[in-house]
Each structure stands twice: as C-alpha cells, then as structure tokens.
Design a protein around this motif. Structure first.
Motif, mmCIF file in Angstrom:
data_model
loop_
_atom_site.group_PDB
_atom_site.id
_atom_site.type_symbol
_atom_site.label_atom_id
_atom_site.label_comp_id
_atom_site.label_asym_id
_atom_site.label_seq_id
_atom_site.Cartn_x
_atom_site.Cartn_y
_atom_site.Cartn_z
ATOM 1 N N PRO A 75 0.862 -1.185 0.000
ATOM 2 C CA PRO A 75 0.000 0.000 0.000
ATOM 3 C C PRO A 75 0.894 1.229 0.000
ATOM 4 C CG PRO A 75 0.074 -0.995 2.165
ATOM 5 C CD PRO A 75 0.818 -1.914 1.248
ATOM 6 N N PHE A 76 0.472 2.271 -0.658
ATOM 7 C CA PHE A 76 1.280 3.482 -0.702
ATOM 8 C C PHE A 76 0.860 4.374 0.455
ATOM 9 C CE2 PHE A 76 2.260 7.789 -2.105
ATOM 10 C CZ PHE A 76 3.593 7.634 -2.405
ATOM 11 N N GLY A 77 1.756 4.645 1.351
ATOM 12 C CA GLY A 77 1.445 5.474 2.505
ATOM 13 C C GLY A 77 2.707 5.849 3.227
ATOM 14 N N PRO A 78 2.585 6.604 4.301
ATOM 15 C CA PRO A 78 3.752 7.121 5.004
ATOM 16 C C PRO A 78 4.642 6.044 5.611
ATOM 17 C CG PRO A 78 1.714 8.050 5.899
ATOM 18 C CD PRO A 78 1.331 7.047 4.863
ATOM 19 N N PHE A 79 4.110 4.859 5.868
ATOM 20 C CA PHE A 79 4.931 3.831 6.495
ATOM 21 C C PHE A 79 5.317 2.725 5.517
ATOM 22 C CE2 PHE A 79 0.531 2.749 7.103
ATOM 23 C CZ PHE A 79 0.470 1.426 6.707
ATOM 24 N N THR A 80 5.055 2.917 4.227
ATOM 25 C CA THR A 80 5.401 1.895 3.242
ATOM 26 C C THR A 80 6.906 1.730 3.163
ATOM 27 O OG1 THR A 80 3.421 2.334 1.964
ATOM 28 C CG2 THR A 80 5.220 1.261 0.808
ATOM 29 N N GLY A 81 7.344 0.522 3.147
ATOM 30 C CA GLY A 81 8.765 0.230 3.028
ATOM 31 C C GLY A 81 8.937 -1.212 2.606
ATOM 32 N N ALA A 82 10.147 -1.671 2.600
ATOM 33 C CA ALA A 82 10.390 -3.061 2.239
ATOM 34 C C ALA A 82 9.752 -3.957 3.292
ATOM 35 C CB ALA A 82 11.884 -3.317 2.151
ATOM 36 N N ALA A 142 2.438 -14.089 5.319
ATOM 37 C CA ALA A 142 1.748 -15.263 5.847
ATOM 38 C C ALA A 142 0.974 -14.909 7.111
ATOM 39 C CB ALA A 142 2.765 -16.361 6.139
ATOM 40 N N GLY A 143 1.023 -13.652 7.492
ATOM 41 C CA GLY A 143 0.328 -13.203 8.699
ATOM 42 C C GLY A 143 0.502 -11.711 8.858
ATOM 43 N N ASP A 144 -0.018 -11.198 9.923
ATOM 44 C CA ASP A 144 0.098 -9.764 10.183
ATOM 45 C C ASP A 144 1.506 -9.420 10.651
ATOM 46 O OD1 ASP A 144 -2.577 -9.314 9.569
ATOM 47 O OD2 ASP A 144 -3.212 -9.719 11.625
ATOM 48 N N LYS A 145 1.981 -8.277 10.209
ATOM 49 C CA LYS A 145 3.291 -7.815 10.631
ATOM 50 C C LYS A 145 3.231 -7.483 12.128
ATOM 51 C CE LYS A 145 6.850 -4.520 9.358
ATOM 52 N NZ LYS A 145 7.247 -3.480 8.404
ATOM 53 N N PRO A 146 4.158 -8.016 12.922
ATOM 54 C CA PRO A 146 4.147 -7.728 14.364
ATOM 55 C C PRO A 146 4.190 -6.222 14.626
ATOM 56 C CG PRO A 146 5.730 -9.449 13.861
ATOM 57 C CD PRO A 146 5.255 -8.892 12.546
ATOM 58 N N GLY A 147 3.381 -5.790 15.542
ATOM 59 C CA GLY A 147 3.364 -4.373 15.908
ATOM 60 C C GLY A 147 2.410 -3.536 15.080
ATOM 61 N N PHE A 148 1.896 -4.078 13.985
ATOM 62 C CA PHE A 148 0.936 -3.331 13.172
ATOM 63 C C PHE A 148 -0.453 -3.747 13.611
ATOM 64 C CE2 PHE A 148 -1.772 -2.425 9.567
ATOM 65 C CZ PHE A 148 -1.365 -1.151 9.228
ATOM 66 N N ASP A 149 -1.225 -2.774 14.058
ATOM 67 C CA ASP A 149 -2.545 -3.112 14.567
ATOM 68 C C ASP A 149 -3.576 -2.107 14.078
ATOM 69 O OD1 ASP A 149 -2.109 -0.814 16.100
ATOM 70 O OD2 ASP A 149 -1.647 -1.940 17.921
ATOM 71 N N TRP A 150 -4.777 -2.237 14.582
ATOM 72 C CA TRP A 150 -5.886 -1.392 14.165
ATOM 73 C C TRP A 150 -5.578 0.088 14.357
ATOM 74 C CZ3 TRP A 150 -9.679 -2.133 11.056
ATOM 75 C CH2 TRP A 150 -10.771 -1.276 11.058
ATOM 76 N N ASP A 151 -4.893 0.453 15.438
ATOM 77 C CA ASP A 151 -4.564 1.858 15.693
ATOM 78 C C ASP A 151 -3.683 2.436 14.582
ATOM 79 O OD1 ASP A 151 -6.020 1.962 18.060
ATOM 80 O OD2 ASP A 151 -4.300 1.314 19.266
ATOM 81 N N HIS A 152 -2.770 1.633 14.043
ATOM 82 C CA HIS A 152 -1.936 2.096 12.934
ATOM 83 C C HIS A 152 -2.790 2.361 11.696
ATOM 84 C CE1 HIS A 152 1.325 0.260 15.317
ATOM 85 N NE2 HIS A 152 2.057 1.190 14.747
ATOM 86 N N LEU A 153 -3.686 1.439 11.398
ATOM 87 C CA LEU A 153 -4.554 1.614 10.235
ATOM 88 C C LEU A 153 -5.402 2.873 10.369
ATOM 89 C CD1 LEU A 153 -5.563 0.523 7.558
ATOM 90 C CD2 LEU A 153 -7.250 -0.816 8.828
ATOM 91 N N ILE A 154 -5.976 3.091 11.522
ATOM 92 C CA ILE A 154 -6.790 4.290 11.749
ATOM 93 C C ILE A 154 -5.944 5.547 11.583
ATOM 94 C CG2 ILE A 154 -8.036 5.592 13.522
ATOM 95 C CD1 ILE A 154 -9.099 2.876 14.537
ATOM 96 N N ALA A 155 -4.723 5.541 12.114
ATOM 97 C CA ALA A 155 -3.856 6.716 12.045
ATOM 98 C C ALA A 155 -3.502 7.078 10.605
ATOM 99 C CB ALA A 155 -2.582 6.478 12.851
ATOM 100 N N PHE A 156 -3.370 6.078 9.729
ATOM 101 C CA PHE A 156 -2.947 6.343 8.350
ATOM 102 C C PHE A 156 -4.081 6.290 7.341
ATOM 103 C CE2 PHE A 156 1.033 4.690 10.287
ATOM 104 C CZ PHE A 156 1.767 5.864 10.158
ATOM 105 N N TRP A 157 -5.304 6.020 7.799
ATOM 106 C CA TRP A 157 -6.415 5.835 6.879
ATOM 107 C C TRP A 157 -6.651 7.047 5.981
ATOM 108 C CZ3 TRP A 157 -8.398 1.816 4.876
ATOM 109 C CH2 TRP A 157 -9.587 1.915 4.150
#
Length: 100
Positions: free
Chosen positions: A10-17, A71-86
C-alpha cells in the motif's frame, strides 16, 4: 521465460520493504548484477542473507524463482496504525477504487 521480482505495498507514510531487505537481498533484487558499482561493498557491510526473513513472511524458491508473501500480520501493526494512516490511504487512492 524470464521471472521478475515484484513487491506490492500500500502506498502510505509507512510503506517500506516488507518482503525483502534492501541491503541483504540486494543481489537478488538486482538480478545478480552490480547495477551501481558498489555491490561488493554493500555485501561486505550486510552479507547476502544476513537479515533473516521476518516471521510473518513465507519464503520459498519455486523453479529457481524466489517467492515471498505475507503469511500473517506484521508484528506491531494493529488497528490503531490503520486508523492513524487511513486518511492518507484515502487521499492517495485512485478515484476508481473509491467509487465502488
């Protein structure tokens, strides 16, 4: 046939490898070529494969082609991160995607 390495994010402020590491996977990402003339130096500093594939990434080689996928969610990435960058996602998303 020819294989290409593609990573979609996804293209956003936290996008990286996410699936590959820019330094330790550089030879792989450059198709084995020294595109910038400093691959040997890069591999001295960060040897190929020295950074392990993250636990949320599945990696295997199929017919000689490296394949990695989440294969799963990236550790430390949660709903609060999604809301912050939505708002950034919505602002940067193509209108055709938002019109659905």
């Amino acid at each position: 046939w020819r294989a290409r390495i593609v990573e979609l994010n996804p293209f956003g402020p936290f996008t990286g490898a996410s699936l590959f590491h820019w330094s330790s996977d550089r030879r792989l990402l450059q198709g084995g070529r020294d595109l910038y003339g400093d691959l040997a130096e890069c591999e001295r500093e960060t040897p190929a494969g020295s950074v392990p594939v993250p636990p949320h990434v599945h990696a295997e080689t199929i017919l000689g082609v490296p394949f990695r996928c989440n294969a799963g969610d990236k550790p430390g990435f949660d709903w609060d991160h999604l809301i912050a960058f939505w708002e950034d996602y919505v602002r940067l998303a193509p209108s055709s995607l938002l019109d659905r």
